[in-house]
Motif scaffolding. Structure first.
Motif, PDB file in Angstrom:
ATOM      1  N   GLU A  32       0.834  -1.205   0.000  1.00 42.96           N
ATOM      2  CA  GLU A  32       0.000   0.000   0.000  1.00 42.96           C
ATOM      3  C   GLU A  32       0.867   1.253   0.000  1.00 42.96           C
ATOM      4  O   GLU A  32       0.612   2.207  -0.745  1.00 42.96           O
ATOM      5  N   THR A  35       2.432   1.592  -3.428  1.00 43.99           N
ATOM      6  CA  THR A  35       1.434   1.985  -4.432  1.00 43.99           C
ATOM      7  C   THR A  35       1.097   3.464  -4.315  1.00 43.99           C
ATOM      8  O   THR A  35       0.999   4.177  -5.332  1.00 43.99           O
ATOM      9  N   ASN A  36       0.931   3.936  -3.078  1.00 50.08           N
ATOM     10  CA  ASN A  36       0.620   5.353  -2.871  1.00 50.08           C
ATOM     11  C   ASN A  36       1.727   6.262  -3.387  1.00 50.08           C
ATOM     12  O   ASN A  36       1.487   7.413  -3.764  1.00 50.08           O
ATOM     13  N   ARG A  37       2.927   5.723  -3.412  1.00 50.26           N
ATOM     14  CA  ARG A  37       4.051   6.497  -3.926  1.00 50.26           C
ATOM     15  C   ARG A  37       4.091   6.439  -5.457  1.00 50.26           C
ATOM     16  O   ARG A  37       4.274   7.457  -6.128  1.00 50.26           O
ATOM     17  N   HIS A  40       1.621   8.280  -8.328  1.00 49.58           N
ATOM     18  CA  HIS A  40       1.847   9.656  -8.777  1.00 49.58           C
ATOM     19  C   HIS A  40       3.014   9.754  -9.763  1.00 49.58           C
ATOM     20  O   HIS A  40       3.363  10.852 -10.190  1.00 49.58           O
ATOM     21  N   TYR A  47      -0.254   1.599 -11.490  1.00 50.59           N
ATOM     22  CA  TYR A  47      -0.631   1.917 -10.114  1.00 50.59           C
ATOM     23  C   TYR A  47      -1.461   3.197 -10.013  1.00 50.59           C
ATOM     24  O   TYR A  47      -1.737   3.673  -8.915  1.00 50.59           O
ATOM     25  N   GLY A  50      -4.565   3.462  -7.725  1.00 51.73           N
ATOM     26  CA  GLY A  50      -4.413   3.394  -6.278  1.00 51.73           C
ATOM     27  C   GLY A  50      -4.507   1.977  -5.741  1.00 51.73           C
ATOM     28  O   GLY A  50      -4.870   1.029  -6.442  1.00 51.73           O
ATOM     29  N   PHE A  51      -4.164   1.839  -4.472  1.00 47.76           N
ATOM     30  CA  PHE A  51      -4.070   0.520  -3.864  1.00 47.76           C
ATOM     31  C   PHE A  51      -5.434  -0.169  -3.716  1.00 47.76           C
ATOM     32  O   PHE A  51      -5.535  -1.386  -3.787  1.00 47.76           O
TER      33      PHE A  51
END
Length: 524
Positions: A32, A35-37, A40, A47, A50-51
């Motif tokens: 997670e 993925t959040n990184r 973008h 990705y 989002g997760f």
């Protein structure tokens, strides 16, 4: 596909991304965070959603066909292959890719045991597929039965993150157990040594290979001196990976898994760090002297590349005939990275009786190679302080066992002998390091002030006192001599003896030692 830092695999392959948290093992999910990184990043379109969105990527299916070298691959490090939103048709496509590339070994891991049971008969479980389930908590133990009953030829448990003590595990049908602590940036849930040892005992009793990945965070490791916490160690892992001084990396799921070769020296086994051009090194000697700064190392490496290695690497022959490096570890590192052959070497024929003898020799040898000031000589010689104090304690132990002591050991005198200075200089320098301000120490090291002048500034400063906790009984007795310590040991009135430099250290020691012990103070 990406090279992986995960210790039990080599690469990762993610034909799906995104997931849903279903257990407390998922709370600090690294996938997670990543993925959040990556969502973008313009070069990571898979990705972008989002997760929380499970996505299947047809364009990823062709990747394994392009890999020329046989590789061990963790499938879906960023998702779960048995997610509830997975379509059986796509899952079968993934399995077909694995079936079509038997040169690779695939490791599949899930927390969704019911889905394994649901789809098992519809999948072709080729020999190169290892199926595993996560068992980081007691609630996760129920997954094992579903795993054992699926059609996979090879099965493993990922006991990571291990969050609580597990009941005795029935490992019938399991081919590997991997254990580790929680290692994410937000990790706050420590793993306990007893939990790990219980799982290892289950493995040992049932003949199942045991792989200990890491403690997760340094703060979780009960051994703050675990050398595998150092990135320069051959078996570096986040938080370290030693259990009571041992490394366990048995991993039949990875044909290319590193072994842990050792060599025997003075009755003890040591892990081999480097094994190159018939030279071997061990961490205990490789790390004994300070590592060279990166910029200086690059200069050395460039010089060796251009001019070759002029100074031979010194080694001592072990009883089994190995060439153990005792001088030239940094140069050996450069030779390895440059892939140089025919390295010049020279055998040192000294009558070493212990690894401590070798360490003292290494420090003394540095004085032959360098033009040092008195302060630099003392600083270098002080690297041997712990070794010399250990020898002093060994002598005291011999006295307690009625064994003959070869000679009494004066730590300051021994350090002075190594440095080629007077004992008083070593004593004064030690006091300066303990009491002086940073500015005085800096002037001393730059040569702007002498040892005597620096000592005059601190000699009247009292030693730092450690406040003793209230209402806590002392576990120690201050003794007048080694002879008194020997008699009390024989009478059973104390269980051990400790040598301290001064009284200021006593209260700190009493916080950690629970048995009755005697103290001999070496300074007045």
């Amino acid at each position: 596909m990406a090279d992986s830092n995960i210790e039990w695999t080599e690469k990762t392959w993610n034909p799906t991304t995104g997931c849903t948290k279903i257990s407390k093992e998922c709370d600090n999910c690294y996938a997670e965070v990543m993925t959040n990184r990556m969502m973008h990043m313009p070069n990571q379109p898979r990705y972008k959603a989002g997760f929380g969105v499970f996505a299947m990527h047809e364009d990823a299916l062709g990747e394994p066909y392009k890999w020329k070298k046989p590789t061990t691959v963790f499938v879906n490090s960023m998702s779960d292959l048995f997610h509830k939103d997975m379509k059986i048709e796509f899952l079968q496509k993934i399995f077909k890719v694995m079936n079509d590339t038997p040169q690779h070994t695939y490791q599949v891991l899930t927390k969704r045991h019911h889905e394994i049971t649901k789809y098992s008969k519809d999948l072709n479980w080729a020999d190169n597929i290892w199926m595993g389930v996560s068992v980081g908590s007691e609630a996760g133990v129920r997954r094992i039965e579903h795993l054992v009953n699926c059609g996979a030829k090879h099965k493993f448990l990922s006991v990571e993150p291990l969050l609580e003590e597990l009941p005795d595990l029935n490992l019938k049908g399991i081919d590997l157990v991997i254990v580790g602590g929680e290692s994410g940036d937000n990790s706050s849930r420590p793993v306990e040594l007893d939990w790990i040892l219980k799982v290892k005992k289950n493995c040992d009793q049932q003949g199942v290979p045991f792989f200990f990945k890491q403690w997760g965070m340094k703060k979780f490791n009960p051994n703050l001196n675990d050398p595998t916490m150092d990135k320069r160690h051959r078996y570096y892992a986040k938080g370290g990976c030693m259990i009571n001084g041992k490394i366990y990396l048995s991993n039949p799921s990875n044909p290319n898994s590193p072994d842990t070769p050792t060599l025997e020296l003075f009755g003890n086994e040591y892990y081999i760090m480097d094994d190159y051009s018939d030279l071997k090194s061990i961490w205990e000697l490789k790390s004994y002297l300070p590592f060279m700064e990166d910029d200086l190392y690059e200069q050395l490496k460039t010089d060796i590349k251009i001019n070759g290695l002029n100074d031979p690497i010194l080694f001592v022959a072990t009883p089994n005939g190995e060439k153990l490096v005792i001088e030239g570890h940094t140069r050996l590192r450069a030779c390895i990275e440059l892939k140089l052959k025919n390295i010049p070497t020279k055998e040192v024929k000294e009558n070493f009786e212990s690894i401590d003898d070798i360490k003292l020799w290494m420090v003394r040898h540095q004085f032959q190679r360098r033009n040092l000031s008195s302060v630099e000589k003392i600083e270098l010689a002080l690297l041997s302080k712990e070794t010399i104090e250990k020898m002093a304690k060994d002598n005291l132990y011999k006295a307690g066992k009625n064994k003959e002591i070869d000679k009494s050991i004066d730590t300051y005198a021994e350090i002075a002998k190594i440095a080629g200075v007077g004992r008083t200089s070593v004593f004064m320098y030690s006091a300066i390091i303990e009491k002086a301000s940073d500015s005085v120490k800096q002037k001393l090291r730059k040569g702007d002030i002498s040892i005597t002048s620096a000592y005059d500034k601190v000699k009247d400063i009292p030693e730092k006192k450690i406040t003793k906790p209230k209402n806590k009984a002392n576990n120690y007795k201050i003794l007048d001599s080694i002879e008194e310590a020997q008699k009390l040991l024989e009478d059973g009135k104390i269980q051990g003896v400790t040598i301290l430099k001064n009284k200021a250290q006593i209260d700190m020691l009493n916080n950690y030692v629970k048995t009755k012990f005697g103290i001999v103070i070496t300074e007045a």
